[in-house]
Design a protein around this motif. Structure first.
Motif, PDB file in Angstrom:
ATOM      1  N   THR A  15       0.844  -1.210   0.053  1.00 31.81           N
ATOM      2  CA  THR A  15       0.024  -0.070   0.145  1.00 31.81           C
ATOM      3  C   THR A  15       1.024   1.285   0.067  1.00 31.81           C
ATOM      4  O   THR A  15       2.111   1.052   0.012  1.00 31.81           O
ATOM      5  N   MET A  16       0.393   2.237  -0.404  1.00 33.35           N
ATOM      6  CA  MET A  16       1.133   3.705  -0.402  1.00 33.35           C
ATOM      7  C   MET A  16       1.272   4.146   0.937  1.00 33.35           C
ATOM      8  O   MET A  16       0.204   4.573   1.555  1.00 33.35           O
ATOM      9  N   PRO A  17       2.499   3.979   1.490  1.00 33.55           N
ATOM     10  CA  PRO A  17       2.657   4.585   2.837  1.00 33.55           C
ATOM     11  C   PRO A  17       2.294   6.225   3.034  1.00 33.55           C
ATOM     12  O   PRO A  17       2.837   6.959   2.198  1.00 33.55           O
ATOM     13  N   GLU A  18       1.257   6.562   4.037  1.00 36.44           N
ATOM     14  CA  GLU A  18       1.062   8.020   4.101  1.00 36.44           C
ATOM     15  C   GLU A  18       2.286   9.132   3.920  1.00 36.44           C
ATOM     16  O   GLU A  18       2.036  10.023   3.696  1.00 36.44           O
ATOM     17  N   HIS A  19       3.466   8.762   4.738  1.00 37.15           N
ATOM     18  CA  HIS A  19       4.296   9.620   4.997  1.00 37.15           C
ATOM     19  C   HIS A  19       5.501   9.589   3.799  1.00 37.15           C
ATOM     20  O   HIS A  19       6.244  10.445   3.893  1.00 37.15           O
ATOM     21  N   SER A  20       5.193   8.905   2.793  1.00 39.00           N
ATOM     22  CA  SER A  20       6.036   8.671   1.775  1.00 39.00           C
ATOM     23  C   SER A  20       5.918   8.949   0.601  1.00 39.00           C
ATOM     24  O   SER A  20       6.216   8.658  -0.590  1.00 39.00           O
ATOM     25  N   TRP A  21       4.900  10.238   0.466  1.00 41.02           N
ATOM     26  CA  TRP A  21       4.346  10.769  -0.846  1.00 41.02           C
ATOM     27  C   TRP A  21       5.391  11.422  -1.534  1.00 41.02           C
ATOM     28  O   TRP A  21       5.360  11.265  -2.850  1.00 41.02           O
ATOM     29  N   VAL A  22       6.471  11.784  -1.028  1.00 40.99           N
ATOM     30  CA  VAL A  22       7.344  12.773  -1.610  1.00 40.99           C
ATOM     31  C   VAL A  22       8.303  11.957  -2.415  1.00 40.99           C
ATOM     32  O   VAL A  22       8.637  11.999  -3.486  1.00 40.99           O
ATOM     33  N   ARG A  23       8.613  10.707  -1.794  1.00 36.41           N
ATOM     34  CA  ARG A  23       9.235   9.440  -2.343  1.00 36.41           C
ATOM     35  C   ARG A  23       8.581   8.764  -3.650  1.00 36.41           C
ATOM     36  O   ARG A  23       9.221   8.323  -4.448  1.00 36.41           O
ATOM     37  N   ALA A  24       7.356   9.198  -3.625  1.00 33.87           N
ATOM     38  CA  ALA A  24       6.679   8.504  -4.730  1.00 33.87           C
ATOM     39  C   ALA A  24       6.503   9.528  -5.983  1.00 33.87           C
ATOM     40  O   ALA A  24       6.073   8.968  -7.006  1.00 33.87           O
ATOM     41  N   ILE A  25       6.926  10.883  -5.726  1.00 31.42           N
ATOM     42  CA  ILE A  25       6.718  11.714  -6.985  1.00 31.42           C
ATOM     43  C   ILE A  25       7.647  11.141  -8.121  1.00 31.42           C
ATOM     44  O   ILE A  25       7.216  11.168  -9.303  1.00 31.42           O
ATOM     45  N   PRO A  26       8.682  10.651  -7.939  1.00 23.90           N
ATOM     46  CA  PRO A  26       9.484  10.049  -9.219  1.00 23.90           C
ATOM     47  C   PRO A  26       8.695   8.883  -9.795  1.00 23.90           C
ATOM     48  O   PRO A  26       9.034   8.627 -11.130  1.00 23.90           O
ATOM     49  N   LEU A  27       7.877   8.384  -9.503  1.00 23.15           N
ATOM     50  CA  LEU A  27       7.214   7.222  -9.669  1.00 23.15           C
ATOM     51  C   LEU A  27       5.872   7.460 -10.605  1.00 23.15           C
ATOM     52  O   LEU A  27       5.305   6.709 -11.241  1.00 23.15           O
ATOM     53  N   LEU A  28       5.521   8.908 -10.451  1.00 24.09           N
ATOM     54  CA  LEU A  28       4.380   9.183 -11.085  1.00 24.09           C
ATOM     55  C   LEU A  28       4.270   8.877 -12.596  1.00 24.09           C
ATOM     56  O   LEU A  28       3.240   8.525 -12.984  1.00 24.09           O
ATOM     57  N   PRO A  29       5.271   9.265 -13.495  1.00 24.15           N
ATOM     58  CA  PRO A  29       5.384   8.958 -14.860  1.00 24.15           C
ATOM     59  C   PRO A  29       4.859   7.455 -14.891  1.00 24.15           C
ATOM     60  O   PRO A  29       4.326   6.916 -15.795  1.00 24.15           O
ATOM     61  N   VAL A 112       3.164   1.011  -8.754  1.00 23.62           N
ATOM     62  CA  VAL A 112       4.433   1.021  -8.325  1.00 23.62           C
ATOM     63  C   VAL A 112       4.465   2.014  -7.017  1.00 23.62           C
ATOM     64  O   VAL A 112       4.131   3.013  -7.365  1.00 23.62           O
ATOM     65  N   VAL A 113       4.989   1.395  -5.942  1.00 26.38           N
ATOM     66  CA  VAL A 113       5.101   2.313  -4.998  1.00 26.38           C
ATOM     67  C   VAL A 113       6.383   2.448  -4.158  1.00 26.38           C
ATOM     68  O   VAL A 113       6.996   1.326  -4.231  1.00 26.38           O
ATOM     69  N   PRO A 114       6.668   3.183  -3.309  1.00 25.57           N
ATOM     70  CA  PRO A 114       8.071   3.283  -2.564  1.00 25.57           C
ATOM     71  C   PRO A 114       7.976   1.961  -1.619  1.00 25.57           C
ATOM     72  O   PRO A 114       6.902   1.788  -0.954  1.00 25.57           O
ATOM     73  N   LEU A 115       9.221   1.358  -1.139  1.00 26.18           N
ATOM     74  CA  LEU A 115       9.023   0.318  -0.308  1.00 26.18           C
ATOM     75  C   LEU A 115       8.875   1.161   1.227  1.00 26.18           C
ATOM     76  O   LEU A 115       9.299   2.129   1.276  1.00 26.18           O
TER      77      LEU A 115
END
Length: 118
Positions: A15-29, A112-115
């Protein structure tokens, strides 16, 4: 997208961790392309039925390639796969190559989400 329509390597339980949305920005494309592929698989792909000589189908291959390698390299791998698909092809099992340093997790819908860093 149903998990039964994707190979097991293309889905996970993350699941997408609530506190790691900044790390998910490179995964947007990557996830935007995956969203388009899921839309294609849910609509257009069903009109053709199971006509693919390869397993997984070209659209499922595209999902795996984009998940593992990103939008640009995944698109290039998918284009090469589509070029291999012709009436004289033998077909068979042709999974996308695994990324040697894949450091992300997959959701049950294949995004795809950050670990998690617990």
């Amino acid at each position: 997208m149903s998990t039964s329509t994707l190979p097991m390597a293309s889905v996970g339980e993350a699941t997408m961790p609530e506190h790691s949305w900044v790390r998910a920005i490179p995964l947007l494309p990557r996830n935007l392309v995956l969203g388009l592929l899921h839309g294609y698989r849910a609509t257009v792909s069903h009109t053709y039925g199971d006509v693919c000589k390869y397993y997984p189908s070209c659209s499922a291959y595209a999902v795996g390639a984009v998940q593992q390698h990103g939008a640009v390299k995944g698109a290039a791998l998918t284009a090469a796969r589509i070029a291999r698909c012709h009436p004289w092809a033998e077909g068979g099992i042709d999974d996308p190559p695994a990324h040697a340093n894949f450091s992300h997790a997959l959701t049950r819908h294949g995004f795809v989400v950050p670990l998690r860093k617990d």
